[in-house]
Design a protein around this motif. Structure first.
Motif, PDB file in Angstrom:
ATOM      1  N   ARG A 365       0.840  -1.206   0.000  1.00 12.33           N
ATOM      2  CA  ARG A 365       0.000   0.000   0.000  1.00 12.33           C
ATOM      3  C   ARG A 365       0.872   1.252   0.000  1.00 12.33           C
ATOM      4  O   ARG A 365       0.606   2.224  -0.726  1.00 12.33           O
ATOM      5  N   ALA A 366       1.909   1.243   0.837  1.00 14.12           N
ATOM      6  CA  ALA A 366       2.786   2.413   0.925  1.00 14.12           C
ATOM      7  C   ALA A 366       3.449   2.710  -0.414  1.00 14.12           C
ATOM      8  O   ALA A 366       3.532   3.872  -0.839  1.00 14.12           O
ATOM      9  N   ASP A 367       3.916   1.651  -1.093  1.00 14.07           N
ATOM     10  CA  ASP A 367       4.577   1.855  -2.387  1.00 14.07           C
ATOM     11  C   ASP A 367       3.628   2.482  -3.405  1.00 14.07           C
ATOM     12  O   ASP A 367       4.006   3.410  -4.151  1.00 14.07           O
ATOM     13  N   LEU A 368       2.374   2.008  -3.437  1.00 15.11           N
ATOM     14  CA  LEU A 368       1.412   2.553  -4.391  1.00 15.11           C
ATOM     15  C   LEU A 368       1.003   3.976  -4.010  1.00 15.11           C
ATOM     16  O   LEU A 368       0.862   4.848  -4.887  1.00 15.11           O
ATOM     17  N   LEU A 369       0.825   4.237  -2.728  1.00 13.68           N
ATOM     18  CA  LEU A 369       0.511   5.595  -2.282  1.00 13.68           C
ATOM     19  C   LEU A 369       1.655   6.550  -2.620  1.00 13.68           C
ATOM     20  O   LEU A 369       1.420   7.707  -3.019  1.00 13.68           O
ATOM     21  N   HIS A 370       2.877   6.047  -2.470  1.00 20.34           N
ATOM     22  CA  HIS A 370       4.055   6.864  -2.815  1.00 20.34           C
ATOM     23  C   HIS A 370       4.054   7.193  -4.303  1.00 20.34           C
ATOM     24  O   HIS A 370       4.286   8.345  -4.706  1.00 20.34           O
ATOM     25  N   ARG A 371       3.753   6.191  -5.135  1.00 24.32           N
ATOM     26  CA  ARG A 371       3.719   6.424  -6.584  1.00 24.32           C
ATOM     27  C   ARG A 371       2.630   7.416  -6.972  1.00 24.32           C
ATOM     28  O   ARG A 371       2.773   8.158  -7.953  1.00 24.32           O
ATOM     29  N   LEU A 372       1.554   7.454  -6.190  1.00 25.32           N
ATOM     30  CA  LEU A 372       0.452   8.381  -6.465  1.00 25.32           C
ATOM     31  C   LEU A 372       0.687   9.767  -5.862  1.00 25.32           C
ATOM     32  O   LEU A 372      -0.137  10.671  -6.032  1.00 25.32           O
ATOM     33  N   GLY A 373       1.799   9.952  -5.152  1.00 24.01           N
ATOM     34  CA  GLY A 373       2.106  11.251  -4.555  1.00 24.01           C
ATOM     35  C   GLY A 373       1.339  11.531  -3.278  1.00 24.01           C
ATOM     36  O   GLY A 373       1.337  12.673  -2.807  1.00 24.01           O
ATOM     37  N   ARG A 374       0.704  10.543  -2.692  1.00 18.93           N
ATOM     38  CA  ARG A 374      -0.051  10.729  -1.445  1.00 18.93           C
ATOM     39  C   ARG A 374       0.899  10.464  -0.281  1.00 18.93           C
ATOM     40  O   ARG A 374       0.853   9.441   0.404  1.00 18.93           O
ATOM     41  N   LEU A 375       1.803  11.429  -0.061  1.00 19.75           N
ATOM     42  CA  LEU A 375       2.942  11.200   0.822  1.00 19.75           C
ATOM     43  C   LEU A 375       2.576  11.004   2.295  1.00 19.75           C
ATOM     44  O   LEU A 375       3.147  10.116   2.944  1.00 19.75           O
ATOM     45  N   PRO A 376       1.648  11.767   2.878  1.00 17.25           N
ATOM     46  CA  PRO A 376       1.312  11.517   4.292  1.00 17.25           C
ATOM     47  C   PRO A 376       0.756  10.111   4.518  1.00 17.25           C
ATOM     48  O   PRO A 376       1.106   9.436   5.495  1.00 17.25           O
ATOM     49  N   GLU A 377      -0.103   9.668   3.588  1.00 17.59           N
ATOM     50  CA  GLU A 377      -0.658   8.317   3.720  1.00 17.59           C
ATOM     51  C   GLU A 377       0.422   7.257   3.507  1.00 17.59           C
ATOM     52  O   GLU A 377       0.454   6.217   4.186  1.00 17.59           O
ATOM     53  N   ALA A 378       1.332   7.527   2.574  1.00 20.08           N
ATOM     54  CA  ALA A 378       2.435   6.591   2.333  1.00 20.08           C
ATOM     55  C   ALA A 378       3.319   6.489   3.566  1.00 20.08           C
ATOM     56  O   ALA A 378       3.757   5.397   3.949  1.00 20.08           O
ATOM     57  N   THR A 379       3.574   7.629   4.209  1.00 22.50           N
ATOM     58  CA  THR A 379       4.394   7.624   5.421  1.00 22.50           C
ATOM     59  C   THR A 379       3.760   6.760   6.503  1.00 22.50           C
ATOM     60  O   THR A 379       4.432   5.934   7.138  1.00 22.50           O
ATOM     61  N   HIS A 397      15.372  -1.253   4.901  1.00 26.01           N
ATOM     62  CA  HIS A 397      14.779  -0.846   3.624  1.00 26.01           C
ATOM     63  C   HIS A 397      13.610   0.122   3.839  1.00 26.01           C
ATOM     64  O   HIS A 397      13.499   1.150   3.156  1.00 26.01           O
ATOM     65  N   LEU A 398      12.749  -0.200   4.800  1.00 30.50           N
ATOM     66  CA  LEU A 398      11.590   0.654   5.059  1.00 30.50           C
ATOM     67  C   LEU A 398      12.022   2.003   5.636  1.00 30.50           C
ATOM     68  O   LEU A 398      11.406   3.035   5.321  1.00 30.50           O
ATOM     69  N   ARG A 399      13.067   2.014   6.445  1.00 34.36           N
ATOM     70  CA  ARG A 399      13.575   3.307   6.951  1.00 34.36           C
ATOM     71  C   ARG A 399      14.095   4.167   5.803  1.00 34.36           C
ATOM     72  O   ARG A 399      13.903   5.397   5.804  1.00 34.36           O
ATOM     73  N   ARG A 400      14.730   3.541   4.806  1.00 39.53           N
ATOM     74  CA  ARG A 400      15.203   4.303   3.649  1.00 39.53           C
ATOM     75  C   ARG A 400      14.024   4.862   2.861  1.00 39.53           C
ATOM     76  O   ARG A 400      14.086   5.998   2.363  1.00 39.53           O
ATOM     77  N   ARG A 401      12.951   4.104   2.755  1.00 44.33           N
ATOM     78  CA  ARG A 401      11.765   4.597   2.054  1.00 44.33           C
ATOM     79  C   ARG A 401      11.162   5.798   2.784  1.00 44.33           C
ATOM     80  O   ARG A 401      10.746   6.776   2.159  1.00 44.33           O
ATOM     81  N   LEU A 402      11.103   5.678   4.099  1.00 42.11           N
ATOM     82  CA  LEU A 402      10.574   6.804   4.886  1.00 42.11           C
ATOM     83  C   LEU A 402      11.455   8.032   4.733  1.00 42.11           C
ATOM     84  O   LEU A 402      10.952   9.171   4.627  1.00 42.11           O
ATOM     85  N   ALA A 403      12.762   7.848   4.727  1.00 41.22           N
ATOM     86  CA  ALA A 403      13.684   8.984   4.564  1.00 41.22           C
ATOM     87  C   ALA A 403      13.496   9.645   3.203  1.00 41.22           C
ATOM     88  O   ALA A 403      13.543  10.884   3.072  1.00 41.22           O
ATOM     89  N   ALA A 404      13.246   8.831   2.170  1.00 40.91           N
ATOM     90  CA  ALA A 404      13.041   9.385   0.827  1.00 40.91           C
ATOM     91  C   ALA A 404      11.787  10.231   0.772  1.00 40.91           C
ATOM     92  O   ALA A 404      11.761  11.301   0.135  1.00 40.91           O
ATOM     93  N   ILE A 405      10.734   9.799   1.462  1.00 36.22           N
ATOM     94  CA  ILE A 405       9.495  10.589   1.504  1.00 36.22           C
ATOM     95  C   ILE A 405       9.741  11.895   2.221  1.00 36.22           C
ATOM     96  O   ILE A 405       9.227  12.968   1.815  1.00 36.22           O
ATOM     97  N   THR A 406      10.486  11.858   3.297  1.00 36.07           N
ATOM     98  CA  THR A 406      10.806  13.075   4.042  1.00 36.07           C
ATOM     99  C   THR A 406      11.488  14.100   3.152  1.00 36.07           C
ATOM    100  O   THR A 406      11.194  15.304   3.194  1.00 36.07           O
ATOM    101  N   GLU A 407      12.397  13.625   2.296  1.00 37.19           N
ATOM    102  CA  GLU A 407      13.116  14.526   1.393  1.00 37.19           C
ATOM    103  C   GLU A 407      12.181  15.102   0.333  1.00 37.19           C
ATOM    104  O   GLU A 407      12.383  16.230  -0.143  1.00 37.19           O
ATOM    105  N   GLU A 408      11.153  14.356  -0.046  1.00 37.03           N
ATOM    106  CA  GLU A 408      10.213  14.808  -1.069  1.00 37.03           C
ATOM    107  C   GLU A 408       9.157  15.752  -0.522  1.00 37.03           C
ATOM    108  O   GLU A 408       8.539  16.514  -1.283  1.00 37.03           O
ATOM    109  N   THR A 409       8.920  15.654   0.780  1.00 33.15           N
ATOM    110  CA  THR A 409       7.844  16.468   1.385  1.00 33.15           C
ATOM    111  C   THR A 409       8.223  17.953   1.351  1.00 33.15           C
ATOM    112  O   THR A 409       9.296  18.337   1.805  1.00 33.15           O
ATOM    113  N   PRO A 410       7.327  18.800   0.844  1.00 36.35           N
ATOM    114  CA  PRO A 410       7.636  20.257   0.769  1.00 36.35           C
ATOM    115  C   PRO A 410       7.845  20.837   2.151  1.00 36.35           C
ATOM    116  O   PRO A 410       7.208  20.452   3.119  1.00 36.35           O
TER     117      PRO A 410
END
Length: 410
Positions: A365-379, A397-410
């Protein structure tokens, strides 16, 4: 000499144990005299050389030791009277230079439905794979004392319930064979994706499961689902060297270096897929193997035949309507039709009890939410998956994904 002797023991131990258990009807006795015969060989063979028929030598030695032990033990006096005639009779003449292979009977005994599910895999590893009790305990990540109790409990159940050391008849085989295959596949999945611990993979367990499946394939060459299971495991295991990076981090299928995949193993698995799908309706392992073959044959993720994979999942879910199959089907549909379609299917599974503690579900779910740009839900979904992940590489791996979202968040 040492390597030659070790190879003989590895090949012959399970065969010897199965034959002795069948002959004497006592798994503990069979284990004890098998070990005694091997210890004798370790003393004699380095001096006398490995005999021309090592299996027959071990069998003769073990049978004599079993009879000697029965004679000394008054508890077994009555049993000895029954077994004496058979024990003193010469062993059957070897066929093709080998002992009659009775391991198939032991497969079905270890996977008997009367045994607790958690005991079947343990007993299979102990008896057919030849692992010690501490090794089996490490495989299941439990204390040695706990595993010892499980194995004793399983053996006692076999004895008390008088579970026969035999291959089921033709009328029983369709019902009993899936249990045997499930035990082997459970061992493999624990090796391919460890449930907990510091490592993503336990290659020793995965390879042992493949070895057991090869034995079963030789013993039941006409059973197409045996071919399907072996194909599935080979096609998955072929990617082992690409699944982790130099420091043990997870490498997803999209990012794997496919030049590291074992092409000989893939070719063998693909041939077995054909065997598993030929001659009648496909079984679940054959269909899963066909899906794995499509992944392995693609040069990259973009060229993967996702429509065909979805079609195969449609067939599989009709056979096995489990939430895990539904999860995998949703992920494939996301690759074919886009993340929104896949996410809608995943959301329909949100109330499935079996997925609540299954970290691949919130990860998907997180991966698909991330692809859709729904970053809070992906987090939030990645955090849920992180709380459920069992191995350190998966958590990293999941910590790296969370870190990547943090960098993308405005």
């Amino acid at each position: 000499m040492h390597a030659e002797v070790e190879a003989v023991f590895r090949e012959e131990r399970g065969r010897l144990l199965a034959a002795l258990a069948r002959r004497f009807g006592d798994l503990d006795l069979a284990e004890e005299v098998t070990s005694d015969a091997i210890e004798t060989a370790l003393t004699r063979w380095p001096v006398d050389g490995v005999p021309p028929n090592p299996g027959a030598w071990l069998m003769t030695t073990a049978r004599r030791k079993a009879v000697d032990r029965l004679r000394r033990d008054q508890v077994y006096a009555a049993k000895l009277a029954i077994l004496q005639v058979d024990a003193d009779r010469p062993a059957p003449a070897p066929v093709g230079g080998e002992l009659p292979d009775e391991r198939l009977q032991l497969f079905f005994t270890c996977a008997h439905p009367a045994l607790a599910a958690e005991d079947r895999g343990a007993l299979t590893l102990r008896c057919l794979a030849g692992l010690t009790t501490p090794e089996v305990a490490r495989a299941f990540l439990v204390p040695t004392a706990t595993m010892a109790k499980r194995i004793v409990r399983a053996k006692k159940k076999i004895k008390d319930a008088r579970i026969p050391f035999r291959v089921p008849g033709p009328d029983e085989l369709p019902e009993r064979l899936p249990g045997v295959l499930q035990v082997i596949y459970s061992v493999f999945t624990e090796g391919y994706a460890a449930s907990s611990g510091p490592f993503l993979q336990r290659l020793d367990l995965a390879e042992e499961a493949i070895r057991l499946a090869r034995i079963l394939r030789r013993l039941l060459p006409a059973e197409r689902e045996v071919a399907g299971l072996l194909a599935l495991m080979l096609l998955i295991h072929a990617r082992r060297d690409a699944r982790t990076g130099p420091d043990g981090q997870v490498v997803l299928l999209d990012d794997q270096d496919r030049t590291l995949w074992d092409r000989e193993m893939i070719a063998e698995g693909s041939e077995l897929v054909v065997a598993s799908l030929t001659g009648g309706p496909a079984g679940p392992y054959g269909v899963q193997a066909a899906i794995a073959a499509l992944h392995d044959e693609a040069t990259d993720v973009a060229s993967t035949d996702w429509p065909q994979i979805v079609a195969l999942y449609d067939v599989l879910i009709a056979m096995d309507p489990s939430p895990v199959v539904a999860l995998n089907r949703a992920a494939a549909i996301a690759m074919r039709d886009g993340p929104e379609k896949g996410l809608a299917l995943l959301d329909e599974l949100s109330d499935e009890p079996r997925l609540r503690e299954y970290h691949p579900y919130p990860t998907a779910r997180a991966d698909l939410l991330h692809r859709l740009g729904r970053l809070p839900e992906a987090t939030a979904a990645y955090e849920e998956a992180l709380a459920l992940a069992g191995t350190e590489p998966e958590r990293a791996h999941l910590r790296r994904r969370l870190a990547a979202i943090t960098e993308e968040t405005p």
